[in-house]
Design an enzyme around this catalytic site. Structure first.
Site, PDB file in Angstrom:
ATOM      1  CG  HIS A 247      -7.946  -1.156   2.318  1.00  0.00           C
ATOM      2  ND1 HIS A 247      -8.557  -2.047   3.170  1.00  0.00           N
ATOM      3  CD2 HIS A 247      -6.807  -1.766   1.894  1.00  0.00           C
ATOM      4  CE1 HIS A 247      -7.822  -3.133   3.275  1.00  0.00           C
ATOM      5  NE2 HIS A 247      -6.754  -3.001   2.498  1.00  0.00           N
TER       6      HIS A 247
ATOM      7  CD  GLU B 296      -7.997  -3.967  -0.827  1.00  0.00           C
ATOM      8  OE1 GLU B 296      -6.867  -3.477  -1.076  1.00  0.00           O
ATOM      9  OE2 GLU B 296      -8.161  -4.968  -0.100  1.00  0.00           O
TER      10      GLU B 296
ATOM     11  CG  HIS C 125      -2.008  -1.068   1.119  1.00  0.00           C
ATOM     12  ND1 HIS C 125      -2.564  -1.489  -0.059  1.00  0.00           N
ATOM     13  CD2 HIS C 125      -2.592  -1.799   2.103  1.00  0.00           C
ATOM     14  CE1 HIS C 125      -3.458  -2.441   0.196  1.00  0.00           C
ATOM     15  NE2 HIS C 125      -3.483  -2.653   1.491  1.00  0.00           N
TER      16      HIS C 125
END
Length: 340
Positions: A172, A303, A103
């Site tokens: 998210h 996602e 991420h």
């Protein structure tokens, strides 16, 4: 106009919460992480419940709310070894999950203070700048995220760069259609428009193979409970490859989830080629909103994305962004009651 309130400070910067209402929905977003903090949706009887996991205050967001509802990047999901090659030059990223980058690194977009540049009764737009070499990524990236109420919820993400780079932005949020704090989501019925998935190694890095879902735990082509077949004790944390053409710039169906008890049904459409299905195995009874405790599998994330580790996997859809191009990622959530 959107209702705006200051809810505290993080690292000396004020954090604002913006509330939008319309189309029978109510949502709250935060400037910290351009984060979806609340989403209130009616059940089949019209009763509203907040269906996204989160926290009640900034201290708990910082301690327990990692990635909950956040905009993640500059490259969401995983990059093997935290490195890749771009135009023949090696790029080394911040590594924040063992040997890999997750991420965007330790200071990803989920921890940024985003600026509110535009808002109305029905939308809010955030912007943020990631300077050249932040977390190791080349190029200065200008990012924009818009939340819009338009019969449902639309999230639009855009980015531009001044040098070649890679980009993969995701939202998210974790969903529990029975209402956050209502136990686990293993009984939710799920359908995903995906005939293939990406097998992963022990570090959750794709092996490079694109495998058919037929005969596996990843086959959601017809609706079935999420918990009917789990791929091991950890549940799902895998990219499903959407069946629509990967070069399409148009929204197409991705996923439908239904909570049979409440009748809340969520239909997700996207412009992206993949969706990471994650069933929240890491939750272990920690605190949530309104006094809730989040058990294992308390919510699922969907996602929509470019594939994990795409910069190292040339057979995957590309994640490269060059100057003069605009990265664009749109997802749409529609909510309709399921029959009793």
């Amino acid at each position: 106009m959107a209702r705006i309130e200051t809810i505290g400070e993080i690292d000396g910067t004020k954090v604002q919460a913006l509330t939008l209402e319309g189309a029978g929905l109510r949502l709250q977003v935060l400037t910290w992480g351009a984060r979806l903090a609340e989403l209130w949706v009616p059940d089949r009887g019209g009763q509203l419940a907040d269906i996204v996991l989160g926290q009640d205050n900034l201290a708990d967001w910082q301690t327990h709310g990692t990635y909950l509802g956040a905009t993640c990047g500059r490259y969401a999901n995983r990059i093997a070894g935290g490195r890749f090659t771009l135009d023949g030059k090696p790029v080394q990223l911040d590594r924040n999950e063992g040997a890999n980058t997750l991420h965007g690194g330790r200071a990803g977009f989920d921890l940024k203070h985003w600026a509110v540049t535009d808002h109305s009764d029905a939308h809010v737009t955030f912007t943020a700048t990631s300077p050249d070499q932040e977390m190791g990524f080349p190029g200065t990236l200008q990012a924009r995220v818009t939340y819009r109420l338009d019969r449902g919820l639309v999230i639009e993400m855009q980015a531009t760069t001044d040098a070649p780079t890679v980009v993969n932005l995701v939202n998210h949020a974790y969903f529990n259609l029975a209402g956050q704090g209502s136990g686990d989501i293993l009984g939710h019925a799920l359908q995903v428009e995906a005939a293939h998935y990406l097998p992963v190694d022990a570090a959750l890095i794709p092996t490079g193979e694109v495998r058919r879902v037929a005969g596996t735990a990843f086959d959601f082509r017809t609706p079935r409970p999420i918990g009917q077949t789990l791929p091991g004790d950890g549940g799902f944390d895998h990219n499903l490859c959407l069946s629509a053409p990967q070069d399409s710039a148009f929204l197409r169906p991705c996923l439908t989830a239904t909570d049979p008890a409440s009748g809340r049904r969520m239909r997700l459409s996207t412009t992206e080629p993949g969706v990471q299905l994650y069933t929240g195995a890491h939750f272990a009874g920690g605190p949530g909103k309104a006094g809730a405790r989040y058990p294992r599998f308390a919510g699922f994330a969907a996602e929509t994305q470019r594939f994990p580790d795409s910069p190292n996997q040339p057979q995957f859809p590309p994640a490269r962004l060059d100057p003069g191009q605009v990265y664009s990622h749109v997802m749409r959530f529609d909510f309709t009651p399921a029959p009793a």
